[in-house]
Design a protein around this motif. Structure first.
Motif, PDB file in Angstrom:
ATOM      1  N   ALA A 247       1.127  -1.241   0.087  1.00  0.00           N
ATOM      2  CA  ALA A 247       0.176   0.135  -0.410  1.00  0.00           C
ATOM      3  C   ALA A 247       1.020   1.628  -0.217  1.00  0.00           C
ATOM      4  CB  ALA A 247      -0.640  -0.255   1.344  1.00  0.00           C
ATOM      5  N   ASP A 248       0.197   2.600  -0.555  1.00  0.00           N
ATOM      6  CA  ASP A 248       0.710   3.893  -1.002  1.00  0.00           C
ATOM      7  C   ASP A 248      -0.055   4.218  -1.179  1.00  0.00           C
ATOM      8  OD1 ASP A 248       0.668   3.806  -3.895  1.00  0.00           O
ATOM      9  OD2 ASP A 248       3.203   3.142  -4.025  1.00  0.00           O
ATOM     10  N   PRO A 249      -0.428   5.668  -0.965  1.00  0.00           N
ATOM     11  CA  PRO A 249      -0.877   6.853  -1.333  1.00  0.00           C
ATOM     12  C   PRO A 249      -1.804   6.570  -2.322  1.00  0.00           C
ATOM     13  CG  PRO A 249       0.487   7.804   0.343  1.00  0.00           C
ATOM     14  CD  PRO A 249       1.655   6.316   0.178  1.00  0.00           C
ATOM     15  N   ASP A 250      -0.864   6.743  -3.835  1.00  0.00           N
ATOM     16  CA  ASP A 250      -1.196   6.569  -4.872  1.00  0.00           C
ATOM     17  C   ASP A 250      -1.471   5.545  -5.818  1.00  0.00           C
ATOM     18  OD1 ASP A 250      -1.028   8.048  -7.580  1.00  0.00           O
ATOM     19  OD2 ASP A 250       0.739   6.257  -8.112  1.00  0.00           O
ATOM     20  N   THR A 251      -1.798   4.124  -5.275  1.00  0.00           N
ATOM     21  CA  THR A 251      -2.132   2.538  -5.148  1.00  0.00           C
ATOM     22  C   THR A 251      -3.627   2.095  -4.062  1.00  0.00           C
ATOM     23  OG1 THR A 251      -0.496   1.491  -3.888  1.00  0.00           O
ATOM     24  CG2 THR A 251      -0.197   2.417  -6.763  1.00  0.00           C
ATOM     25  N   ALA A 252      -3.451   2.674  -2.922  1.00  0.00           N
ATOM     26  CA  ALA A 252      -4.190   2.136  -2.028  1.00  0.00           C
ATOM     27  C   ALA A 252      -4.745   3.178  -1.374  1.00  0.00           C
ATOM     28  CB  ALA A 252      -3.419   1.490  -0.901  1.00  0.00           C
ATOM     29  N   THR A 253      -6.585   2.107  -1.640  1.00  0.00           N
ATOM     30  CA  THR A 253      -7.653   3.708  -1.055  1.00  0.00           C
ATOM     31  C   THR A 253      -7.038   2.991   0.699  1.00  0.00           C
ATOM     32  OG1 THR A 253      -9.210   1.559  -0.543  1.00  0.00           O
ATOM     33  CG2 THR A 253      -8.726   2.750  -2.814  1.00  0.00           C
ATOM     34  N   ASP A 254      -7.709   4.312   1.564  1.00  0.00           N
ATOM     35  CA  ASP A 254      -8.599   4.510   2.305  1.00  0.00           C
ATOM     36  C   ASP A 254      -9.100   3.278   3.281  1.00  0.00           C
ATOM     37  OD1 ASP A 254      -7.466   6.728   2.607  1.00  0.00           O
ATOM     38  OD2 ASP A 254      -9.654   8.164   2.427  1.00  0.00           O
ATOM     39  N   GLY A 255      -9.501   2.439   2.683  1.00  0.00           N
ATOM     40  CA  GLY A 255     -10.345   1.062   2.965  1.00  0.00           C
ATOM     41  C   GLY A 255      -9.150   0.030   2.636  1.00  0.00           C
ATOM     42  N   ASP A 256      -8.190   0.162   1.865  1.00  0.00           N
ATOM     43  CA  ASP A 256      -7.224  -1.018   2.297  1.00  0.00           C
ATOM     44  C   ASP A 256      -5.898  -0.585   2.874  1.00  0.00           C
ATOM     45  OD1 ASP A 256      -7.971  -1.860  -1.105  1.00  0.00           O
ATOM     46  OD2 ASP A 256      -7.075   0.091  -1.652  1.00  0.00           O
ATOM     47  N   PHE A 257      -6.026   0.481   3.677  1.00  0.00           N
ATOM     48  CA  PHE A 257      -4.960   0.606   4.156  1.00  0.00           C
ATOM     49  C   PHE A 257      -5.784  -0.040   5.941  1.00  0.00           C
ATOM     50  CE2 PHE A 257      -3.022   4.069   1.953  1.00  0.00           C
ATOM     51  CZ  PHE A 257      -1.917   4.072   2.363  1.00  0.00           C
ATOM     52  N   ASP A 258      -6.960  -0.002   5.751  1.00  0.00           N
ATOM     53  CA  ASP A 258      -7.520  -0.096   6.525  1.00  0.00           C
ATOM     54  C   ASP A 258      -7.416  -2.290   6.576  1.00  0.00           C
ATOM     55  OD1 ASP A 258      -8.507   2.471   7.981  1.00  0.00           O
ATOM     56  OD2 ASP A 258     -10.570   1.837   6.715  1.00  0.00           O
ATOM     57  N   GLY A 259      -7.650  -1.943   6.038  1.00  0.00           N
ATOM     58  CA  GLY A 259      -7.834  -4.187   5.566  1.00  0.00           C
ATOM     59  C   GLY A 259      -6.859  -4.737   5.871  1.00  0.00           C
ATOM     60  N   ILE A 260      -5.504  -3.941   5.530  1.00  0.00           N
ATOM     61  CA  ILE A 260      -3.982  -4.172   5.496  1.00  0.00           C
ATOM     62  C   ILE A 260      -4.276  -4.440   6.983  1.00  0.00           C
ATOM     63  CG2 ILE A 260      -1.321  -4.179   5.667  1.00  0.00           C
ATOM     64  CD1 ILE A 260      -2.586  -2.708   2.662  1.00  0.00           C
ATOM     65  N   GLU A 261      -4.290  -3.464   7.586  1.00  0.00           N
ATOM     66  CA  GLU A 261      -4.251  -3.060   9.127  1.00  0.00           C
ATOM     67  C   GLU A 261      -4.727  -4.269   9.826  1.00  0.00           C
ATOM     68  OE1 GLU A 261      -3.631   0.336  12.225  1.00  0.00           O
ATOM     69  OE2 GLU A 261      -5.827  -0.063  11.585  1.00  0.00           O
ATOM     70  N   GLY A 262      -6.013  -4.414   9.107  1.00  0.00           N
ATOM     71  CA  GLY A 262      -7.096  -5.655  10.012  1.00  0.00           C
ATOM     72  C   GLY A 262      -6.422  -7.092  10.048  1.00  0.00           C
ATOM     73  N   VAL A 263      -6.247  -6.927   8.772  1.00  0.00           N
ATOM     74  CA  VAL A 263      -5.490  -8.227   8.522  1.00  0.00           C
ATOM     75  C   VAL A 263      -4.301  -9.402   8.790  1.00  0.00           C
ATOM     76  CG1 VAL A 263      -4.796 -10.336   6.802  1.00  0.00           C
ATOM     77  CG2 VAL A 263      -7.188  -8.552   6.371  1.00  0.00           C
ATOM     78  N   ILE A 264      -3.185  -8.244   9.011  1.00  0.00           N
ATOM     79  CA  ILE A 264      -2.079  -8.492  10.235  1.00  0.00           C
ATOM     80  C   ILE A 264      -2.527  -8.284  11.650  1.00  0.00           C
ATOM     81  CG2 ILE A 264       0.442  -6.630  10.625  1.00  0.00           C
ATOM     82  CD1 ILE A 264       0.597  -7.393   7.318  1.00  0.00           C
TER      83      ILE A 264
END
Length: 883
Positions: free
Chosen positions: A300-317
């Motif tokens: 994830a980075d701001p150019d390729t990931a949405t706020d939902g993606d950032f949340d999803g990564i944190e939750g799954v990690i």
């Protein structure tokens, strides 16, 4: 393990593992038939000579008779497509073995032995992505639930725990990184090859075994545990992806710290590795010390990931890390206990994410997933308890019921106990069962003993399927308000009659004049009917019930719209406020879609909804993250679930009509909100995320009420976007409107991100989920796109699962959407049956759809069922769906 997640709504909305199965008629495995395995395996040593097309595996098992099991001289070693090149017992070749289907049966005369078995496998041909397989030149494993038997012969069941020592050897140029569970204890070189030896001191079942070999780079960091252990952390990815791993690493460190502070759990190895893999059936896997992740939940980075993606990564990690205790240190006795580890760990990751971000918004998001996925599952042919009594194919029980409803059931125990006493219960559970393969009963008993609760009746939540319906009425007489509750647990397949279950309901009674209440209360409905009296009300109060969604039930009540408008504007519980908005709009849409709304009543209803929404849009005390949730209309699937028989076309039309009318009546408020939010610069803080969220919701209302203005705003937002959330939100709206801007921005998006698989997945999904009238034809064309492949689960889900979750396209009146999904299932089943089977449930809901479409859906299920050589996974889902 984190199951692969369904794309969002386009509007933002025995020896039980030992039974032999014939693919066409899988045998039934029953929980009551469980028996401990006749042998224990204290130590397992594995040697791998690695190659993409040929990997040789030598397994050495130290075995001894299990004093807790019925004695047997025969040890059954599970296999799947394996051939034993050699079988040795205590160092000597043995002839005392035979094959029973895929399984190897070996007769052992004494009390303890060492077994050595050599096999050879071809990872490159493993399209099922279970066991050891090749992914773009890399070797990796996925063993849950029954993948280890595709690597070597072994008692592949979760109650056989063993310590593992693994030696891996491979070509240095091809596999410069060699990873396995536990701690690396030795390395060396052998000409053009090199080797590494790993040891995991913690006994684990075979499903937690993991191996990765490939050309990888790592982001490295360190974490000091609360007792002072220094842990090396690595996130391994392919070269070129390293700059997108910072968020994953920070999420891991936050997870480790949070688990120490909230649950008292400390990490127990010197090393914690995460590897991102592009070909993966699930979201991620919690293998001890070596978590394997779908790239979607790492990069994830701001150019390729949405706020939902950032949340999803944190939750799954967080989810996979928390499994170190709730799943690894304490594992499942058998697969019927799957919710023991998954339901508990989902609750833990939900609490973690709530603490890291907005607690009320996280709660709403979790309930929305439950209602859109689990509630339909609970009311359909695939309904099952969170601890089922039987199954045919275990892969089909990685369901929202086991995960999400399982979490809600444990959350209810936490609600009844309170946080402090619940923590005492979980501490007792970890202390009692560390190093064991436990059961759901063990967990409930520990909470019962630690928290001082009597959970005898509560255990019904583990045994009964179905979503309880709670009828609610509030009477007022004198100064007393009387709350009357009645519960019914609907019949489900195999369970026609249900007993009442304890249902904890948080509630508040609001004074109409002051808009305040005297405090929140908790009542527990544990009988079929009950009444609760409250004194001190000169006039009838307004009831706010099931606050924070304290129980996973459906509330049925006759309530005046004015009361819902009151709660939507003034309830101090964020979830209850959201619920009032949902109840207000759902009631309107159900009545409209069933023809029960006259024109006068329709106008009054829309006016009330607009009044409530105006209060939301203009409430300065609301943060934008919460405002964005309150702006969301209920999804079409949820609306359909409120009807006995639903007409998807009518629901879609009425929902779009309501959206358009609200957009017109609230045009000035919506545009003022957009202009304010547009001024907020990009960051990942909650205020900026909220601003991006409401901008997209304004575009959604504009698309329905003023498409030309929506195209103008969305194209402008797309062109100036400096982050993926804004860009994707704009493109989502443009994808649903037939315009030159749509075509141009879709082409620009593809060209901009071509080669980035995760972002191109978004490109496919946006078109498959769009509200465009030709969405079905677009999906058909995308199925022939050069970038589409059936061999990558992410790509398949991005197109076809997104389409199956798009009601207006999937439910095309001529049945073409059903036919497309059925064709996909038949094409995908021979390649990846686990993924193919997950496409059956949308067709399986035919009983709740109007007769014409229902017949078309059933016909497609019958066509799938008639196919020769159908996998066990798909066969079970189809046969249960047909009933």
């Amino acid at each position: 393990m984190d199951i692969a997640r369904t794309p969002a709504n386009p509007d933002g909305n025995p020896e039980m593992a030992d039974a032999a199965h014939a693919p066409s008629e899988p045998s039934t495995i029953r929980r009551e038939d469980y028996r401990p395995f006749a042998w224990i395996v204290p130590e397992t040593r594995l040697e791998f000579d690695l190659g993409l097309e040929s990997t040789r595996v030598t397994a050495r098992l130290t075995v001894a008779r299990n004093p807790k099991a019925d004695p047997s001289p025969v040890i059954r070693l599970n296999g799947d497509g394996l051939t034993a090149d050699s079988v040795l017992v205590d160092g000597e070749p043995s002839s005392a073995w035979a094959m029973d289907g895929d399984n190897l049966l070996l007769t052992l005369p004494g009390e303890a032995h060492e077994i050595a078995i050599a096999t050879e496998i071809d990872p490159s041909s493993n399209s099922q992505l279970m066991g050891l397989y090749a992914s773009n030149g890399m070797l990796c494993t996925q063993c849950e639930a029954e993948g280890f038997r595709r690597i070597t012969f072994f008692p592949d069941r979760p109650d056989v725990l063993s310590t593992y020592t693994v030696r891996m050897r491979g070509a240095k140029a091809q596999f410069p990184v060699l990873l396995c569970n536990g701690n690396r204890v030795a390395t060396g070189e052998d000409g053009e090859a090199h080797w590494a030896e790993w040891h995991d001191p913690w006994p684990k079942p075979s499903y937690l075994f993991a191996l990765v070999a490939g050309d990888l780079v790592a982001r490295t960091d360190r974490f000091a545990t609360m007792s002072g252990r220094d842990v090396e952390l690595n996130v391994y990815v392919r070269d070129g992806d390293l700059d997108r791993t910072e968020h994953a690493m920070e999420s891991l460190k936050r997870s480790m710290k949070w688990d120490e502070e909230v649950f008292g759990r400390e990490y127990d190895l010197d090393l914690f590795n995460i590897v991102a893999v592009s070909d993966f059936n699930m979201g991620a896997m919690e293998n001890k010390g070596l978590n394997v992740f779908n790239t979607k939940y790492v990069l994830a980075d701001p150019d390729t990931a949405t706020d939902g993606d950032f949340d999803g990564i944190e939750g799954v990690i967080g989810h996979e890390y928390f499994h170190n205790w709730s799943g690894n240190r304490i594992t499942c006795r058998d697969w019927f206990q799957l919710s023991l580890k998954e339901g508990f760990t989902v609750l833990r990751d939900q609490l973690f994410s709530a603490d890291m971000g907005s607690e009320p918004v996280k709660r709403i998001e979790d309930v929305r997933v439950l209602r859109s996925v689990q509630f339909p599952e609970d009311s359909g042919p695939l309904a099952h308890p969170i601890r089922p009594d039987s199954y045919r194919e275990i892969n089909n029980f990685y369901t929202s019921t086991v995960y999400n409803k399982g979490a809600e059931v444990i959350r209810m125990m936490r609600t009844m106990a309170g946080e402090e006493r619940f923590r005492k219960g979980t501490d007792l559970y970890f202390d009692r069962h560390d190093g064991e393969a436990a059961t759901c009963e063990d967990f409930v008993t520990a909470i019962e003993d630690g928290a001082g609760l009597d959970l005898t009746q509560f255990r019904l939540w583990y045994a009964q399927a179905g979503t309880p319906k709670v009828s609610v009425s509030l009477d007022h007489q004198g100064d007393k308000a009387t709350l009357r509750l009645k519960q019914v647990v609907p019949p489900t397949p195999g369970q026609p009659d249900k007993q009442p279950m304890p249902i904890p309901l948080k509630l508040a009674l609001f004074d109409r004049e002051s808009g305040t209440h005297a405090g929140e209360e908790l009542v527990v409905l544990d009988t079929a009917e009950a009444a609760f009296a409250f004194d001190g009300f000169a006039s009838k109060p307004v009831l706010s019930i099931n606050r924070t969604f304290s129980a996973p039930v459906t509330i049925e009540r006759s309530v005046e719209r004015e009361e819902l408008v009151f709660l939507a504007a003034r309830d101090d519980d964020p979830f209850a406020r959201y619920e009032a908005m949902q109840e207000l709009t759902t009631g309107h849409l159900v009545a409209a879609a069933t023809g029960e709304l006259g024109e006068t009543e329709r106008e009054a209803s829309v006016s009330d909804i607009a009044e409530a929404l105006r209060a939301v849009l203009t409430d300065a005390a609301l943060d934008d993250l919460m405002r964005g949730e309150l702006m969301l209309l209920p999804g079409q699937t949820y609306i359909a679930e409120q009807m006995l028989v639903a007409d998807p076309g009518r629901i879609h039309a009425e929902r779009e009509a309501l959206k358009a009318e609200l957009g017109k009546q609230l045009r000035s408020e919506l545009h003022a909100l957009y202009e304010r939010a547009e001024q907020v610069p990009y960051s990942l803080d909650l205020a900026a995320r909220g601003a991006r969220k409401v901008k997209t919701q304004v575009l959604v209302y504009a698309a329905a009420s003023d498409p030309a203005k929506a195209v103008e705003l969305a194209a402008h937002q797309y062109d100036r976007a400096d982050n993926m959330t804004d860009r994707q939100g704009a493109l989502m709206v443009l994808a649903g409107i037939d315009s030159a801007e749509r075509t141009g921005r879709l082409l620009d998006f593809y060209n901009r991100y071509q080669g980035n698989a995760l972002v191109i997945d978004k490109w496919f999904a946006l078109q498959a989920m769009s509200l465009h009238p030709q969405a079905l034809q677009h999906v058909k064309a995308l199925g022939d796109h050069a970038d589409f492949t059936l061999k990558n689960p992410n790509r398949v889900r991005s197109l076809y699962m997104a389409f199956a979750g798009n009601p207006h396209a999937f439910h095309a009146a001529n049945g073409e959407g059903y036919r497309m999904v059925a064709d996909l299932i038949l094409a995908l089943d021979p390649i990846n049956p686990q993924t193919a089977a997950r496409f059956v449930p949308p067709l399986g809901r035919w009983r709740r759809i109007e007769p014409v479409r229902a017949a078309l859906m059933r016909a497609e299920l019958e066509r799938i069922a008639a196919a020769p050589k159908l996998s066990r996974d798909t066969h079970e889902q189809v046969s249960r769906s047909l009933g």
